[in-house]
Design a protein around this motif. Structure first.
Motif: not given
Length: 189
Positions: A17-18, A24-26, A38-43, A174-180
């Motif tokens: 989660a970025v 993103i580069e990392k 993607i947790l940021f940005g603008d139009v 616990a049953g989650a298929i992934a973590v973010s």
């Protein structure tokens, strides 16, 4: 719709989660990372942000609620589908999830688990909205994650406050298929 997102999560249950281009580069430099939230940005910048993720061969999921300049209306999903290479969206708004599904995009319906009413909303809305995945936050509540996994058929992603291997293993057990996670150390696990 093909299985790209499902296969990517199946090959590596860690989702980056970025919150910045530096993030993103990392994460794009980490071969094992297959999915990026993607947790940021603008139009004005979201098309370039998504393109960078896609150029790295990753699945790009845009948290539409967090993109400045986009309204909380279905037209925002249409904009992302038409003007970016996004594979899908993340949102807390069921109407946006429904629109993305209509457009053939992957969908993650995000819930903040604050109380028993939030748990009940998950159970009720999964049938009406039919997201591809449900993300629950915070993701460090294995007993609650197990309860949700036992009551819904939609795959669960645990996110929020995931900081170490124990958190990852507890959520997956616990049953989650992934973590973010936004934690760079978690991305490298």
């Amino acid at each position: 719709m093909d299985q790209i997102f499902y296969d990517a999560v199946g090959s590596n249950p860690i989702i980056a989660a970025v919150k910045s281009m530096e993030d993103i580069e990392k994460c794009c430099a980490i071969e094992e990372i297959q999915v990026i939230f993607i947790l940021f940005g603008d139009v004005c910048s979201i098309d370039r942000i998504v393109k960078r993720v896609k150029d790295a061969g990753k699945v790009a999921m845009v948290h539409v609620d967090l993109i400045s300049g986009l309204s909380p209306k279905e037209i925002s999903v249409e904009y992302l589908e038409e003007h970016t290479e996004a594979d899908g969206i993340i949102s807390t708004k069921p109407s946006l999830i429904k629109k993305a599904k209509e457009l053939g995009m992957y969908t993650v319906l995000r819930y903040f688990l604050l109380d028993s009413m939030a748990f009940e909303n998950i159970r009720q809305q999964q049938h009406m909205v039919r997201p591809d995945f449900i993300e629950v936050l915070p993701g460090v509540m294995p007993r609650v994650i197990k309860r949700i996994c036992g009551s819904v058929k939609t795959p669960i992603i645990a996110g929020g406050l995931i900081t170490d291997k124990e958190d990852v293993m507890a959520a997956l057990s616990a049953g989650a298929i992934a973590v973010s996670s936004t934690n760079h150390q978690v991305w490298k696990m």
